[in-house]
Design an enzyme around this catalytic site. Structure first.
Site, mmCIF file in Angstrom:
data_model
loop_
_atom_site.group_PDB
_atom_site.id
_atom_site.type_symbol
_atom_site.label_atom_id
_atom_site.label_comp_id
_atom_site.label_asym_id
_atom_site.label_seq_id
_atom_site.Cartn_x
_atom_site.Cartn_y
_atom_site.Cartn_z
ATOM 1 C CD1 TRP A 1 -6.565 66.939 16.794
ATOM 2 C CD2 TRP A 1 -4.946 67.928 15.601
ATOM 3 N NE1 TRP A 1 -7.114 67.351 15.604
ATOM 4 C CE2 TRP A 1 -6.135 67.955 14.854
ATOM 5 C CE3 TRP A 1 -3.787 68.490 15.063
ATOM 6 C CZ2 TRP A 1 -6.211 68.528 13.581
ATOM 7 C CZ3 TRP A 1 -3.862 69.060 13.804
ATOM 8 C CH2 TRP A 1 -5.065 69.079 13.073
ATOM 9 C CG ASP B 1 -1.505 73.201 17.714
ATOM 10 O OD1 ASP B 1 -2.201 74.206 17.491
ATOM 11 O OD2 ASP B 1 -1.701 72.087 17.169
ATOM 12 C CB ALA C 1 -5.960 74.998 17.770
ATOM 13 C CE LYS D 1 -10.704 74.056 15.887
ATOM 14 N NZ LYS D 1 -11.063 72.695 15.752
#
Ligand code: LMR
Length: 394
Positions: free
Chosen positions: A127, A208, A210, A243
């Site tokens: 990212w 991470d 997400a 999300k």
């Protein structure tokens, strides 16, 4: 004073959002920023979120400060959601942060405080904001091979070879599921090999996560994170509710630091609270409270899980529709990877020139590295995208 400032590079993803807005064409498709859209193009407020907000509006009688690490009930709910029973709760320090990005930022600052000379290993690609924050903090970055341009899967041998060069005091950043930007992920056996490398090198993992719930399901998506947390002495986890609860703008995230015992947990917890205080003081509460209410109420939780499953299955359906259309139009299986990838994104694996041609000729917006947001599609736009991909000659 401020005349000394230099213009900063625009974030590619956010710049694309603006370009799309400014495009006057009637037919245009936004596959840029990672935001879920339903078949009508709307990013809906999830049903359970609406209900919890309604209850909150009726019942909340104060907006006074919570704690520096947020409401402890949010910490408990998130630790359970992400880690399940993988590690004792007493070994996990948890601090609410402004979104998953806030958790990432706090994690890197924590690492810098503990080990000013730490190197951070990141997947190539990752990212873009990971890289941007690391650069801003002046932390040394080491890329590890990840995406195989030929297969559009993971270059696992390359990844493992590069990770083996890490050493104790380094941080290895991993995407727990739904790799952003590629959509290519490790299988369970490959995660076991990564765990072995973590144990052999002594490097600290940071996960991470997400997109929990967007790949293979809430528990399946957290499986690697849980296994890693249970297998190594220390790890960091940056989780996001943007999300899976669809509360993007509420900035709701959580940084967790897993350690071996309660005394290390106490030190970590105090340090995370300290870091929050330095950077923004108390973390945002609204989204965190809504998430806590949902996770702690059987009916709300069941409704949230059902809607999240619908979203996940919609994305999987769009993946197979697109892969199928492309198979038909190209007469080949070379786009089969789209159905294999998981999460919001797939990297098409084409050149920036082709991406630009898709935008200029067809009003199709994707990030320059050819990352497409599958959740930006619907049953009507999939055939348009498929034809455009073939039309520009990808
Ligand atoms: C994305 O990758 O598109 C999202 O995580 C949104 C963002 O902040 O970049």
């Amino acid at each position: 004073m401020f005349e000394t400032l230099q213009a900063q590079p625009a974030d590619k993803i956010l710049a694309l959002m603006q370009m799309y807005k400014d495009d006057p064409r009637d037919i245009k498709i936004d596959l840029g920023v990672g935001v879920y859209k339903d078949a009508t193009g709307l990013t809906p407020v999830m049903r359970a979120v609406k209900s919890a907000e309604h209850q909150l509006w009726e019942q909340q009688d104060s907006k006074s400060y919570t704690g520096l690490a947020g409401d402890p009930a949010f910490g408990d709910a998130m630790v359970q959601l992400v880690l399940g029973d993988a590690v004792p709760r007493g070994n996990v320090a948890a601090a609410a942060t402004p979104g998953g990005t806030g958790a990432v930022r706090q994690a890197f600052e924590l690492v810098q405080m503990a080990r000013p000379d730490a190197r951070v290993f990141v997947s190539d690609p990752t990212w873009p904001n990971h890289l941007s924050i690391l650069k801003y903090l002046g932390i040394e970055v080491v890329n590890y091979r990840y995406f195989d341009d030929e297969t559009r899967g993971v270059d696992f041998d390359g990844m493992l070879a590069d990770l083996k060069t890490a050493k104790q005091g380094d941080l290895i950043l991993l995407h727990g599921c739904c790799h952003n930007p590629t959509g290519a992920n490790l299988n369970a056996a490959q995660w076991d090999d990564v765990i072995k490398v973590l144990q052999d090198t002594g490097a600290t993992p940071m996960i991470d996560i997400a997109y929990q719930g967007f790949g293979d399901g809430l528990d399946a998506d957290a499986a690697a994170t849980r296994k890693i947390a249970a297998a190594v002495p220390e790890c960091l986890i940056a989780a996001s509710c943007s999300k899976n609860f669809g509360i993007y703008r509420e900035r709701t995230g959580m940084l967790m630091a897993v350690s071996l015992d309660a005394s290390a947990q106490k030190l970590n917890q105090g340090t995370l609270a300290f870091l929050n205080r330095q950077n923004f003081s108390f973390p945002p509460d609204h989204g965190a409270r809504v998430v806590t209410m949902i996770l702690n109420d059987d009916a709300l939780r069941a409704d949230w899980m059902a809607e999240l499953e619908d979203i996940r299955n919609t994305m999987l359906g769009l993946r197979s529709q697109l892969a199928g259309d492309l198979q038909r139009l190209s007469g080949s299986d070379r786009f089969g990877f789209i159905a294999q990838h998981r999460g919001m994104f797939s990297r098409l694996g084409t050149t920036p020139e082709m991406v630009e041609k898709l935008r200029a000729d067809h009003g199709i917006y994707m990030v320059g590295d050819s990352r497409m947001n599958i959740a930006g599609l619907n049953a009507t736009t999939v055939p348009i995208l498929a034809r455009a991909i073939i039309d520009v000659g990808i």
